[in-house]
Write a protein that holds these residues in place. Sequence first.
Motif, PDB file in Angstrom:
ATOM      1  N   SER A   9      98.653 -14.350  46.479  1.00 45.10           N
ATOM      2  CA  SER A   9      99.806 -15.394  46.432  1.00 45.10           C
ATOM      3  C   SER A   9      99.902 -16.180  45.154  1.00 45.10           C
ATOM      4  CB  SER A   9      99.219 -16.332  47.902  1.00 45.10           C
ATOM      5  OG  SER A   9      97.783 -16.850  47.943  1.00 45.10           O
ATOM      6  N   GLY A  10     100.921 -17.355  44.786  1.00 43.04           N
ATOM      7  CA  GLY A  10     100.862 -18.236  43.919  1.00 43.04           C
ATOM      8  C   GLY A  10     101.474 -17.805  43.055  1.00 43.04           C
ATOM      9  N   MET A  11     102.384 -16.445  42.722  1.00 48.07           N
ATOM     10  CA  MET A  11     103.206 -15.811  41.433  1.00 48.07           C
ATOM     11  C   MET A  11     103.969 -16.868  42.011  1.00 48.07           C
ATOM     12  SD  MET A  11     102.371 -12.275  40.989  1.00 48.07           S
ATOM     13  CE  MET A  11     103.177 -11.941  42.419  1.00 48.07           C
ATOM     14  N   SER A  12     105.362 -17.686  40.762  1.00 51.34           N
ATOM     15  CA  SER A  12     106.261 -18.427  40.624  1.00 51.34           C
ATOM     16  C   SER A  12     106.790 -18.078  39.189  1.00 51.34           C
ATOM     17  CB  SER A  12     105.841 -19.788  40.836  1.00 51.34           C
ATOM     18  OG  SER A  12     105.287 -20.227  40.038  1.00 51.34           O
ATOM     19  N   ALA A  17     103.227 -13.511  36.189  1.00 51.94           N
ATOM     20  CA  ALA A  17     103.549 -11.802  35.721  1.00 51.94           C
ATOM     21  C   ALA A  17     103.137 -11.169  34.713  1.00 51.94           C
ATOM     22  CB  ALA A  17     104.921 -10.895  35.692  1.00 51.94           C
ATOM     23  N   GLU A  18     103.141 -11.858  33.239  1.00 50.28           N
ATOM     24  CA  GLU A  18     102.280 -11.787  32.126  1.00 50.28           C
ATOM     25  C   GLU A  18     101.475 -12.138  32.116  1.00 50.28           C
ATOM     26  OE1 GLU A  18     104.456 -13.857  28.969  1.00 50.28           O
ATOM     27  OE2 GLU A  18     106.333 -12.684  29.528  1.00 50.28           O
ATOM     28  N   SER A  19     100.137 -12.620  32.726  1.00 50.45           N
ATOM     29  CA  SER A  19      99.244 -13.421  32.884  1.00 50.45           C
ATOM     30  C   SER A  19      98.095 -11.987  33.456  1.00 50.45           C
ATOM     31  CB  SER A  19      99.027 -14.917  32.743  1.00 50.45           C
ATOM     32  OG  SER A  19      99.596 -14.668  34.459  1.00 50.45           O
ATOM     33  N   ILE A  20      99.160 -11.824  34.529  1.00 51.54           N
ATOM     34  CA  ILE A  20      98.356 -10.884  35.450  1.00 51.54           C
ATOM     35  C   ILE A  20      98.465  -9.440  34.927  1.00 51.54           C
ATOM     36  CG2 ILE A  20      99.226  -9.470  37.595  1.00 51.54           C
ATOM     37  CD1 ILE A  20      99.711 -11.720  39.524  1.00 51.54           C
ATOM     38  N   THR A  21      99.557  -9.432  34.400  1.00 55.59           N
ATOM     39  CA  THR A  21      99.656  -7.182  33.381  1.00 55.59           C
ATOM     40  C   THR A  21      98.677  -7.728  32.472  1.00 55.59           C
ATOM     41  OG1 THR A  21     102.290  -7.572  34.071  1.00 55.59           O
ATOM     42  CG2 THR A  21     101.569  -6.196  31.978  1.00 55.59           C
ATOM     43  N   ASP A  34     103.058  -2.906  37.253  1.00 56.28           N
ATOM     44  CA  ASP A  34     104.047  -3.779  37.892  1.00 56.28           C
ATOM     45  C   ASP A  34     103.451  -5.131  38.606  1.00 56.28           C
ATOM     46  OD1 ASP A  34     107.300  -3.884  37.942  1.00 56.28           O
ATOM     47  OD2 ASP A  34     106.499  -3.357  40.063  1.00 56.28           O
ATOM     48  N   VAL A  35     104.120  -5.981  38.266  1.00 60.18           N
ATOM     49  CA  VAL A  35     104.556  -7.190  39.142  1.00 60.18           C
ATOM     50  C   VAL A  35     105.660  -7.354  39.808  1.00 60.18           C
ATOM     51  CG1 VAL A  35     103.557  -9.757  38.706  1.00 60.18           C
ATOM     52  CG2 VAL A  35     102.287  -7.837  37.563  1.00 60.18           C
ATOM     53  N   ASP A  36     105.375  -7.552  40.890  1.00 59.24           N
ATOM     54  CA  ASP A  36     106.948  -8.167  41.712  1.00 59.24           C
ATOM     55  C   ASP A  36     106.849  -9.697  42.624  1.00 59.24           C
ATOM     56  OD1 ASP A  36     109.663  -8.399  43.388  1.00 59.24           O
ATOM     57  OD2 ASP A  36     109.337  -6.310  44.246  1.00 59.24           O
ATOM     58  N   VAL A  37     107.147 -10.366  41.226  1.00 60.37           N
ATOM     59  CA  VAL A  37     107.048 -12.439  41.393  1.00 60.37           C
ATOM     60  C   VAL A  37     107.186 -12.796  43.235  1.00 60.37           C
ATOM     61  CG1 VAL A  37     107.642 -14.691  40.585  1.00 60.37           C
ATOM     62  CG2 VAL A  37     106.407 -12.677  39.147  1.00 60.37           C
ATOM     63  N   PRO A  38     108.381 -12.341  43.093  1.00 61.89           N
ATOM     64  CA  PRO A  38     109.561 -12.829  44.017  1.00 61.89           C
ATOM     65  C   PRO A  38     108.955 -12.079  45.600  1.00 61.89           C
ATOM     66  CG  PRO A  38     111.222 -11.721  42.437  1.00 61.89           C
ATOM     67  CD  PRO A  38     110.057 -12.037  42.021  1.00 61.89           C
ATOM     68  N   ALA A  39     107.988 -10.745  45.544  1.00 64.19           N
ATOM     69  CA  ALA A  39     107.506 -10.393  46.805  1.00 64.19           C
ATOM     70  C   ALA A  39     106.150 -10.034  46.869  1.00 64.19           C
ATOM     71  CB  ALA A  39     107.892  -8.241  47.002  1.00 64.19           C
ATOM     72  N   GLY A  40     105.915 -11.390  45.774  1.00 61.72           N
ATOM     73  CA  GLY A  40     104.518 -11.060  45.894  1.00 61.72           C
ATOM     74  C   GLY A  40     103.794 -10.180  45.740  1.00 61.72           C
ATOM     75  N   GLU A  61      93.083 -14.991  36.784  1.00 62.31           N
ATOM     76  CA  GLU A  61      93.864 -14.764  36.451  1.00 62.31           C
ATOM     77  C   GLU A  61      94.816 -17.012  37.431  1.00 62.31           C
ATOM     78  OE1 GLU A  61      95.638 -14.827  32.746  1.00 62.31           O
ATOM     79  OE2 GLU A  61      93.704 -13.810  32.773  1.00 62.31           O
ATOM     80  N   GLY A  62      93.938 -17.272  38.246  1.00 62.19           N
ATOM     81  CA  GLY A  62      93.682 -18.138  38.624  1.00 62.19           C
ATOM     82  C   GLY A  62      94.705 -17.696  40.237  1.00 62.19           C
ATOM     83  N   PHE A  63      95.192 -16.447  40.997  1.00 63.89           N
ATOM     84  CA  PHE A  63      95.701 -15.942  41.974  1.00 63.89           C
ATOM     85  C   PHE A  63      94.848 -15.922  43.371  1.00 63.89           C
ATOM     86  CE2 PHE A  63      98.208 -15.515  37.972  1.00 63.89           C
ATOM     87  CZ  PHE A  63      99.414 -16.431  37.979  1.00 63.89           C
ATOM     88  N   GLU A  64      95.666 -15.737  44.114  1.00 57.95           N
ATOM     89  CA  GLU A  64      94.723 -15.127  45.183  1.00 57.95           C
ATOM     90  C   GLU A  64      95.382 -14.125  46.099  1.00 57.95           C
ATOM     91  OE1 GLU A  64      93.436 -16.667  49.982  1.00 57.95           O
ATOM     92  OE2 GLU A  64      94.714 -18.256  48.333  1.00 57.95           O
ATOM     93  N   VAL A  65      93.940 -12.954  46.045  1.00 58.49           N
ATOM     94  CA  VAL A  65      94.645 -11.485  46.457  1.00 58.49           C
ATOM     95  C   VAL A  65      94.493 -11.786  48.213  1.00 58.49           C
ATOM     96  CG1 VAL A  65      94.581  -8.791  46.974  1.00 58.49           C
ATOM     97  CG2 VAL A  65      93.757 -10.151  44.819  1.00 58.49           C
ATOM     98  N   THR A  66      95.505 -11.231  48.447  1.00 60.21           N
ATOM     99  CA  THR A  66      95.924 -12.517  50.648  1.00 60.21           C
ATOM    100  C   THR A  66      95.427 -11.397  51.446  1.00 60.21           C
ATOM    101  OG1 THR A  66      98.035 -12.959  50.354  1.00 60.21           O
ATOM    102  CG2 THR A  66      97.287 -14.608  49.362  1.00 60.21           C
ATOM    103  N   GLY A  67      96.361  -9.682  50.939  1.00 58.50           N
ATOM    104  CA  GLY A  67      96.415  -8.957  51.057  1.00 58.50           C
ATOM    105  C   GLY A  67      95.625  -7.897  50.757  1.00 58.50           C
TER     106      GLY A  67
END
Length: 74
Positions: A9-12, A17-21, A34-40, A61-67
């Motif tokens: 969560s938190g990707m927009s 995508a670049e920072s996570i990659t 592979d980062v799919d921003v719209p699908a999270g 990178e400031g994002f939360e792994v929610t699943g």
Amino acid sequence: MAEKTYTVSGMSCGHCAESITEEVVEVAGRTGVDVDVPAGRVTVTGEALGDAAVRAAIVEEGFEVTGAASAMPA
């Protein structure tokens, strides 16, 4: 080779995508990201992937792994 997909969560945007990659490519054993921003979702492929290391890279990178990671043979 293994493949794990994480719900994040938190990707927009493309910058997200670049920072996570950039962070996940540093994880030992990783061969692809592979980062799919719209699908999270973030999908990581590689040999002997450390789940904790991938999660830590995403959180760094400031994002939360929610699943939970879903693992599939690649």
